[in-house]
Every structure is written in C-alpha cells, then in structure tokens.
Design a protein around this motif. Sequence first.
Motif, PDB file in Angstrom:
ATOM      1  N   HIS A 100       0.822  -1.207   0.000  1.00 32.62           N
ATOM      2  CA  HIS A 100       0.000   0.000   0.000  1.00 32.62           C
ATOM      3  C   HIS A 100       0.860   1.263   0.000  1.00 32.62           C
ATOM      4  O   HIS A 100       0.920   1.985   1.000  1.00 32.62           O
ATOM      5  N   PRO A 101       1.536   1.556  -1.138  1.00 32.68           N
ATOM      6  CA  PRO A 101       2.141   2.892  -1.279  1.00 32.68           C
ATOM      7  C   PRO A 101       0.969   3.848  -1.526  1.00 32.68           C
ATOM      8  O   PRO A 101       0.438   3.897  -2.622  1.00 32.68           O
ATOM      9  N   ILE A 102       0.559   4.551  -0.536  1.00 36.79           N
ATOM     10  CA  ILE A 102      -0.796   5.093  -0.395  1.00 36.79           C
ATOM     11  C   ILE A 102      -1.388   5.657  -1.692  1.00 36.79           C
ATOM     12  O   ILE A 102      -2.432   5.209  -2.155  1.00 36.79           O
ATOM     13  N   ALA A 103      -0.753   6.638  -2.283  1.00 35.50           N
ATOM     14  CA  ALA A 103      -1.324   7.265  -3.472  1.00 35.50           C
ATOM     15  C   ALA A 103      -1.233   6.388  -4.713  1.00 35.50           C
ATOM     16  O   ALA A 103      -1.868   6.678  -5.730  1.00 35.50           O
ATOM     17  N   ALA A 104      -0.468   5.311  -4.645  1.00 27.63           N
ATOM     18  CA  ALA A 104      -0.361   4.389  -5.782  1.00 27.63           C
ATOM     19  C   ALA A 104      -1.504   3.399  -5.824  1.00 27.63           C
ATOM     20  O   ALA A 104      -1.822   2.848  -6.885  1.00 27.63           O
ATOM     21  N   SER A 105      -2.138   3.128  -4.680  1.00 26.74           N
ATOM     22  CA  SER A 105      -3.034   1.976  -4.583  1.00 26.74           C
ATOM     23  C   SER A 105      -4.230   2.043  -5.519  1.00 26.74           C
ATOM     24  O   SER A 105      -4.598   1.050  -6.147  1.00 26.74           O
ATOM     25  N   GLY A 106      -4.871   3.203  -5.633  1.00 23.40           N
ATOM     26  CA  GLY A 106      -6.022   3.308  -6.517  1.00 23.40           C
ATOM     27  C   GLY A 106      -5.659   3.110  -7.976  1.00 23.40           C
ATOM     28  O   GLY A 106      -6.453   2.563  -8.760  1.00 23.40           O
ATOM     29  N   VAL A 107      -4.475   3.545  -8.367  1.00 18.37           N
ATOM     30  CA  VAL A 107      -4.000   3.332  -9.735  1.00 18.37           C
ATOM     31  C   VAL A 107      -3.631   1.865  -9.938  1.00 18.37           C
ATOM     32  O   VAL A 107      -3.959   1.259 -10.956  1.00 18.37           O
ATOM     33  N   ALA A 108      -2.960   1.282  -8.946  1.00 17.61           N
ATOM     34  CA  ALA A 108      -2.538  -0.115  -9.054  1.00 17.61           C
ATOM     35  C   ALA A 108      -3.730  -1.057  -9.171  1.00 17.61           C
ATOM     36  O   ALA A 108      -3.630  -2.108  -9.820  1.00 17.61           O
ATOM     37  N   GLN A 109      -4.845  -0.707  -8.553  1.00 14.83           N
ATOM     38  CA  GLN A 109      -6.052  -1.519  -8.726  1.00 14.83           C
ATOM     39  C   GLN A 109      -6.438  -1.601 -10.205  1.00 14.83           C
ATOM     40  O   GLN A 109      -6.809  -2.668 -10.712  1.00 14.83           O
ATOM     41  N   LEU A 110      -6.335  -0.475 -10.906  1.00 12.96           N
ATOM     42  CA  LEU A 110      -6.695  -0.453 -12.327  1.00 12.96           C
ATOM     43  C   LEU A 110      -5.646  -1.147 -13.186  1.00 12.96           C
ATOM     44  O   LEU A 110      -5.974  -1.725 -14.231  1.00 12.96           O
ATOM     45  N   VAL A 111      -4.389  -1.115 -12.754  1.00  9.52           N
ATOM     46  CA  VAL A 111      -3.354  -1.866 -13.462  1.00  9.52           C
ATOM     47  C   VAL A 111      -3.700  -3.356 -13.433  1.00  9.52           C
ATOM     48  O   VAL A 111      -3.618  -4.054 -14.449  1.00  9.52           O
ATOM     49  N   GLU A 112      -4.118  -3.855 -12.266  1.00 13.23           N
ATOM     50  CA  GLU A 112      -4.489  -5.272 -12.158  1.00 13.23           C
ATOM     51  C   GLU A 112      -5.690  -5.598 -13.036  1.00 13.23           C
ATOM     52  O   GLU A 112      -5.693  -6.612 -13.754  1.00 13.23           O
ATOM     53  N   LEU A 113      -6.718  -4.752 -13.002  1.00 14.02           N
ATOM     54  CA  LEU A 113      -7.894  -5.020 -13.831  1.00 14.02           C
ATOM     55  C   LEU A 113      -7.563  -4.928 -15.314  1.00 14.02           C
ATOM     56  O   LEU A 113      -8.072  -5.708 -16.132  1.00 14.02           O
ATOM     57  N   TYR A 114      -6.703  -3.989 -15.674  1.00 14.55           N
ATOM     58  CA  TYR A 114      -6.259  -3.882 -17.064  1.00 14.55           C
ATOM     59  C   TYR A 114      -5.590  -5.185 -17.496  1.00 14.55           C
ATOM     60  O   TYR A 114      -5.872  -5.722 -18.577  1.00 14.55           O
ATOM     61  N   ASP A 115      -4.704  -5.703 -16.650  1.00 15.41           N
ATOM     62  CA  ASP A 115      -4.019  -6.957 -16.973  1.00 15.41           C
ATOM     63  C   ASP A 115      -5.010  -8.111 -17.086  1.00 15.41           C
ATOM     64  O   ASP A 115      -4.879  -8.976 -17.967  1.00 15.41           O
ATOM     65  N   GLN A 116      -6.003  -8.129 -16.205  1.00 11.71           N
ATOM     66  CA  GLN A 116      -7.001  -9.203 -16.268  1.00 11.71           C
ATOM     67  C   GLN A 116      -7.831  -9.118 -17.547  1.00 11.71           C
ATOM     68  O   GLN A 116      -8.076 -10.126 -18.224  1.00 11.71           O
TER      69      GLN A 116
END
Length: 388
Positions: free
Chosen positions: A336-352
């Motif tokens: 949880h690099p705090i400000a990264a987390s919301g973006v990282a969620q979309l990175v995972e969904l993009y990959d999926q």
Amino acid sequence: MSPAVSLTGASMTRFGEREGRLVGLLTEAAADCLADAAVDPAAVDHLYVAESGGSYDGPQGLATAVAGELGLAPAHAACVEQTSAAGAAGVYSAVRAVRTGEADCALVVGGEKLTHASTAAATDRISAVAHPAAYRHGVTIPAFAGMAARRYLDRFDAPREALAAVAVKNHRHGLANPKAHLREEVAVADVLESPVVADPLRLYDFCPLSDGAAAVLVTSASWADERAGGGDDERVRLAGIAGATGAHVAHERDDLTRMGAVERVGDAALERAGVDRGEVDVLEVHDMFSILEPLQLEGLGVAERGSGWRLAAEGTSARDGRLPVNTSGGLKSKGHPIAASGVAQLVELYDQLTDRAGRRQVPASTGLACNVGGFGNCAIVTVLTADG
C-alpha cells in the motif's frame, strides 16, 4: 455526447522497500506505462500525479518534476490529493479532462515512499486523516477499524476466523504477483496469533507500509484508435467512474458497519457504465484492513448485508471462486504505497481484461475497483470493460 474513454496502457513498479526518491519511482512507472501503450511522451496532453498529502518523502512540485523527467513539456501537469483515494481521484481528473475534450491523452501516476520513515512517524501522518476531535480521543484510522470489526463480528455473528480468511486469501493471491510486497503464504492461525493492533484486529489483518508507484494512460477511444499502438485487445474501456464523500467524524456515522460512500458510488459508477452487478467478473477493493473487504463487498451490493465475510471464508472470492476479489493480492499482500493503490487496482484489472495477468489470470470481461480514503471518508469506484 461525451467521448468514450479508454485505458491504453498500464504499469506498476515492484512494491516493497525501494531505494531512491519518490520522483524516481513515479518516473519509472510512468515511463513504463507510456512504453506499454507505445505512446511518445510528446503526445501527452495532461499529467496527473496522485499524492496522499503525507509529504513522506519531502519534495514539493512533484507534477512538474515528473513532467520534466519524462520530457512532457508543454503538457499541463498537476497533483491530485485525496488521502488513500488519491490514485483513483487522479484517474477521475483524467477522465473528466478527456470527456470534456480538454485532453485526448492523459497520464496518471501515483506513488509513495514510506519505508524510510519509522512506523510511528508514518502511522501518525496516516492517522492525520481522522477528524481532530476524534484523533484527540485516540480514534485513529486503525482504532476505528478495530471498533468497526468488533461491531461487525458481534452484530452479524461472524467468526473471527472469517476476517483472518481475507488475509489468508489475499496473501495466497499475492504469491502469483511478482511485484507484490509480501509474497508469502499465511494461515488462519498465523493471523490469529499475530500481535494485537486494534482489538480484535491483529498485525496480519493490516497491510504493510510500502514504497512503489503505478500508472495508467487515459485516452479518448477515438484517439487510441488513430494513434496508440496495438489493437483492441491491448486496451480496455473505462465505462464508468464515480466518487463521493462519507461522514468524516466517527460519532456522526449512523452505523460503523456500513460504508455509505461506497454504496453511493457503486450505484452511480455501475449506472454510468450501463453494467449490472451480476456482470462484474473480478474486483479490486481497498483492503487496508481485513474488515474493509467484506464491508466494501456489501456496500457495492455484490454480497448481502452482514454476509460479506462469507465470500473469503467459503472460497467464493478466491481466484478460482465464483467472484474473484483482489487477484493482485490486494493492499494486504501487494502493498500500500498510499497514493499508488487506486492506480494499481486499475493496473491489475487492465491486466485481467487484456489476458496478461499470467498466473493470476481469471476469466473476465468486466472489472470493478473500489478505492477508499480513510475508513470510508471518501470512495471512488471505477468500472472497466474489455474493449472489442
């Protein structure tokens, strides 16, 4: 009619303990994202840098610093702050710019450098999101999570092991994520025997403090068709996004076990996307604490009130379950690099949604991310669908 919006590229750094400064992490993720989309930096109209407001790494002017490192001039560059929902808030700003026609190509990057600070210092800054009146009486964000967890377990007759099952599941998912901070399996007993932090929550119910950054490229679909590299299988449609605030002061909440902001934005984002809850194939939710996962699943309406705990306990939210949740490992394992987390969620969904999640891959054509600030002080929900 507003133009259709696409994600045409996504990338994240490895999360964990990282050397260097925050600007370097942000630049790494952003440059990799542009390369992923085969887009030249000169094509970027807007840059949004998400920041949590903690100033953990010290530097000011992050947006112009990152723009300078990437060679984005004369692109508009700005920082977006919304505590732990900053990542999704940055994406929301980019979507609005694209939909109004102010930008065809907007780069969003969020990150944090936390591990250099002591746990006490980082925790104190994170807890500053709590209302001062509550904070003076010891109601920090972790303390609030403990109170909500106790109320939830008692009210819905849920076993303590059910919350431990959330941590166990997300650690298991994180084993398949090479960029996750904590790539280790844990058992229910490990969670229940770890040190108490905010009763009934224990150390393994909490996510780690992490360094890292994540980035996505938000573009108009028409611009992507004309200029971005790759075909439809390399981008996804950002079908809907919505944000809302909840009660800031703990004693103003009618129910500690209900996330009103999540309920409102879940309804709004799904309606804007034209997507039914039953069509959602995979979710990324903000599990900073184990109790937050079932509360968000209930708020989003994918679990019945008081039964969100059953999804992890019964295997429904496992990667091979009916409704996979946090295939990335979530904040609990991925970090949880705090400000990264919301973006990282979309990175995972993009990959999926582009079938490039590797060992984490699940069958999915629609994904939903829920990024929360504080303990439901605010929330942003984003709905993505496979393009083509």
